[in-house]
Design an enzyme around this catalytic site. Structure first.
Site, PDB file in Angstrom:
ATOM      1  N   ARG A 191       5.382   1.031  -1.281  1.00 51.91           N
ATOM      2  CA  ARG A 191       4.805   0.089  -2.244  1.00 51.91           C
ATOM      3  C   ARG A 191       4.542   0.754  -3.577  1.00 51.91           C
ATOM      4  NH1 ARG A 191      -1.195  -2.005  -1.424  1.00 51.91           N
ATOM      5  NH2 ARG A 191      -1.599  -0.203  -2.711  1.00 51.91           N
TER       6      ARG A 191
ATOM      7  N   CYS B 102       2.199  -0.438  -7.193  1.00 45.46           N
ATOM      8  CA  CYS B 102       1.312  -1.440  -7.793  1.00 45.46           C
ATOM      9  C   CYS B 102       1.234  -1.150  -9.285  1.00 45.46           C
ATOM     10  CB  CYS B 102      -0.073  -1.388  -7.169  1.00 45.46           C
ATOM     11  SG  CYS B 102      -1.231  -2.601  -7.859  1.00 45.46           S
TER      12      CYS B 102
END
Length: 128
Positions: free
Chosen positions: A105, A107
């Site tokens: 991931r 962000c």
């Protein structure tokens, strides 16, 4: 190998020129979703955690439609937040939805998201 467009009523649809998802072999690319209820096409009411859950529900619906197993098949997520001060709250709700092997991931904080929502995500899934 040609790519296949994925379409489902269980995730938000609109008239913009993109697919909800595109499957190329065993890889599924899921478009970015905000906290939009596919039944009403309105942003969900509630706090940031509720909105994060709706975003993940939308992603899972596209993965399911492509023949996958919802969030279990997601291998990469990009999280976009309008305010990085929301990171911890989004992260907590996000983490509650993934098992012991969460996907890769990133962000990032962005200046603005469509509809002025506070969180949006896109994903890549492996369908094997």
């Amino acid at each position: 190998m040609p790519a296949d467009r994925v379409i489902t009523d269980d995730a938000p649809r609109n008239d913009n020129p993109y697919s909800q998802g595109v499957r190329a072999g065993d890889t599924l690319y899921v478009s970015g979703y905000g906290p939009v209820d596919p039944g009403t096409m309105e942003d969900v009411e509630g706090d940031l955690e509720v909105q994060t859950d709706r975003v993940l529900d939308n992603i899972a619906a596209v993965v399911d439609e492509a023949g996958g197993d919802g969030l279990d098949d997601v291998v990469k997520v990009t999280v976009y937040v309008a305010d990085l001060d929301d990171y911890d709250r989004v992260n907590e709700a996000y983490g509650a939805r993934f098992g012991e092997t969460p996907p890769a991931r990133v962000c990032v904080e962005v200046s603005r998201l469509p509809g002025d929502v506070r969180v949006e995500m896109d994903a890549i899934a492996h369908l094997g």
